[in-house]
Design a protein around this motif. Structure first.
Motif, mmCIF file in Angstrom:
data_model
loop_
_atom_site.group_PDB
_atom_site.id
_atom_site.type_symbol
_atom_site.label_atom_id
_atom_site.label_comp_id
_atom_site.label_asym_id
_atom_site.label_seq_id
_atom_site.Cartn_x
_atom_site.Cartn_y
_atom_site.Cartn_z
ATOM 1 N N LYS A 6 0.829 -1.210 0.000
ATOM 2 C CA LYS A 6 0.000 0.000 0.000
ATOM 3 C C LYS A 6 0.861 1.258 0.000
ATOM 4 N N LEU A 7 1.911 1.228 0.814
ATOM 5 C CA LEU A 7 2.811 2.377 0.906
ATOM 6 C C LEU A 7 3.486 2.658 -0.435
ATOM 7 N N MET A 8 3.932 1.606 -1.113
ATOM 8 C CA MET A 8 4.579 1.790 -2.411
ATOM 9 C C MET A 8 3.595 2.318 -3.456
ATOM 10 N N GLU A 9 2.359 1.864 -3.375
ATOM 11 C CA GLU A 9 1.354 2.366 -4.310
ATOM 12 C C GLU A 9 1.076 3.851 -4.049
ATOM 13 N N GLU A 10 0.953 4.227 -2.775
ATOM 14 C CA GLU A 10 0.776 5.648 -2.432
ATOM 15 C C GLU A 10 1.957 6.471 -2.923
ATOM 16 N N TYR A 11 3.158 5.914 -2.731
ATOM 17 C CA TYR A 11 4.366 6.618 -3.170
ATOM 18 C C TYR A 11 4.333 6.853 -4.681
ATOM 19 N N LYS A 12 3.958 5.835 -5.470
ATOM 20 C CA LYS A 12 3.922 5.971 -6.928
ATOM 21 C C LYS A 12 2.901 7.017 -7.365
ATOM 22 N N TRP A 13 1.718 7.003 -6.733
ATOM 23 C CA TRP A 13 0.703 7.997 -7.090
ATOM 24 C C TRP A 13 1.174 9.400 -6.711
ATOM 25 N N ASN A 14 1.785 9.552 -5.529
ATOM 26 C CA ASN A 14 2.278 10.868 -5.119
ATOM 27 C C ASN A 14 3.374 11.360 -6.051
ATOM 28 N N GLU A 15 4.257 10.467 -6.457
ATOM 29 C CA GLU A 15 5.318 10.842 -7.390
ATOM 30 C C GLU A 15 4.712 11.298 -8.716
ATOM 31 N N LEU A 16 3.692 10.580 -9.189
ATOM 32 C CA LEU A 16 3.033 10.937 -10.436
ATOM 33 C C LEU A 16 2.381 12.314 -10.339
ATOM 34 N N VAL A 17 1.672 12.568 -9.245
ATOM 35 C CA VAL A 17 0.977 13.856 -9.094
ATOM 36 C C VAL A 17 1.978 14.996 -8.935
ATOM 37 N N TYR A 18 2.999 14.803 -8.104
ATOM 38 C CA TYR A 18 3.976 15.872 -7.909
ATOM 39 C C TYR A 18 4.795 16.155 -9.167
ATOM 40 N N ASN A 19 4.935 15.168 -10.045
ATOM 41 C CA ASN A 19 5.658 15.385 -11.301
ATOM 42 C C ASN A 19 4.755 15.877 -12.424
ATOM 43 N N ALA A 20 3.452 15.936 -12.157
ATOM 44 C CA ALA A 20 2.504 16.422 -13.158
ATOM 45 C C ALA A 20 2.653 17.942 -13.310
ATOM 46 N N LYS A 21 2.145 18.419 -14.427
ATOM 47 C CA LYS A 21 2.207 19.850 -14.724
ATOM 48 C C LYS A 21 0.967 20.534 -14.113
ATOM 49 N N PHE A 22 1.179 21.597 -13.363
ATOM 50 C CA PHE A 22 0.084 22.438 -12.886
ATOM 51 C C PHE A 22 0.638 23.830 -12.623
ATOM 52 N N SER A 23 -0.196 24.839 -12.861
ATOM 53 C CA SER A 23 0.256 26.238 -12.744
ATOM 54 C C SER A 23 -0.478 26.968 -11.627
ATOM 55 N N PHE A 24 -0.801 26.261 -10.581
ATOM 56 C CA PHE A 24 -1.470 26.841 -9.422
ATOM 57 C C PHE A 24 -0.937 26.151 -8.174
ATOM 58 N N GLU A 25 -1.155 26.770 -7.041
ATOM 59 C CA GLU A 25 -0.758 26.141 -5.781
ATOM 60 C C GLU A 25 -1.947 25.353 -5.242
ATOM 61 N N PRO A 26 -1.822 24.027 -5.167
ATOM 62 C CA PRO A 26 -2.943 23.211 -4.681
ATOM 63 C C PRO A 26 -3.315 23.562 -3.240
ATOM 64 N N VAL A 27 -4.611 23.555 -2.982
ATOM 65 C CA VAL A 27 -5.143 23.877 -1.660
ATOM 66 C C VAL A 27 -5.445 22.566 -0.931
ATOM 67 N N ILE A 28 -5.048 22.512 0.335
ATOM 68 C CA ILE A 28 -5.303 21.320 1.147
ATOM 69 C C ILE A 28 -6.803 21.080 1.248
ATOM 70 N N GLY A 29 -7.208 19.850 1.006
ATOM 71 C CA GLY A 29 -8.617 19.466 1.104
ATOM 72 C C GLY A 29 -9.381 19.594 -0.199
ATOM 73 N N GLU A 30 -8.825 20.254 -1.202
ATOM 74 C CA GLU A 30 -9.496 20.393 -2.502
ATOM 75 C C GLU A 30 -9.305 19.126 -3.333
ATOM 76 N N THR A 31 -10.227 18.888 -4.224
ATOM 77 C CA THR A 31 -10.159 17.744 -5.119
ATOM 78 C C THR A 31 -9.658 18.203 -6.480
ATOM 79 N N TYR A 32 -8.697 17.449 -7.014
ATOM 80 C CA TYR A 32 -8.113 17.766 -8.311
ATOM 81 C C TYR A 32 -8.173 16.525 -9.193
#
Length: 139
Positions: A66-92
C-alpha cells in the motif's frame, strides 16, 4: 565388621540421613517422578510463535505494498504539470495532455473530453490521496 544399611535408606558417611534435603524420592513408598514432555511443549510453542510471525509478516507485506502504491501515485501527481498552488482538502483531477504529459485540473472528467488518469485530494501532510482511478484508461 561394618554395619550394613538397607538399600532403601538414604545414608552417606559425610551427610548422614539426609533424605529430606534431596530433590528426588528416596524410598520405595515415594511418588513416582516423571519428567515433563518438554519436546511437545516446545513444538507447540514454536508452531504458535511461527504462525504469529507469519501473520505479522503478511500484514507488513500488505502495508508495504500500500505504501509503495501511495508513493507511486504521489510521485506521479507531484511530477505532473500544474500552474497553481494546490489547496489542502481540494479535489483535483489528473489528465494526460496533448503533449503526453500529465497535468492537474479542477475540471471534472464529466465536463470535458480529456484522457482521465485519476482524482486526488491533498491532505494536511502534503500527501496526495487517491480518490478515484476507476474510469482511468491506463495506469
Amino acid at each position: 565388621m561394618e554395619e550394613k544399611k538397607p538399600d532403601n535408606v538414604v545414608y552417606s558417611e559425610k551427610e548422614g540421613y539426609n533424605s529430606s534435603f534431596l530433590p528426588y524420592a528416596t524410598n520405595v513408598g515415594a511418588p513416582v517422578i516423571k519428567t515433563d514432555d518438554v519436546v511437545a511443549w516446545k513444538n507447540r510453542g514454536i508452531h504458535a510463535v511461527n504462525k504469529e510471525f507469519e501473520n505479522k509478516f503478511s500484514e507488513l507485506k500488505l502495508e508495504y505494498k500500500k505504501l509503495m502504491e501511495e508513493y507511486k501515485w504521489n510521485e506521479l501527481v507531484y511530477n505532473a504539470k500544474f500552474s497553481f498552488e494546490p489547496v489542502i482538502g481540494e479535489t483535483y483531477h489528473m489528465y494526460l495532455g496533448d503533449d503526453g504529459r500529465e497535468f492537474l485540473s479542477l475540471i471534472s472528467p464529466t465536463e470535458w473530453n480529456k484522457q482521465f488518469i485519476g482524482t486526488f485530494k491533498l491532505n494536511s501532510d502534503k500527501k496526495w490521496m487517491v480518490i478515484d482511478t476507476s474510469s482511468a484508461e491506463f495506469y
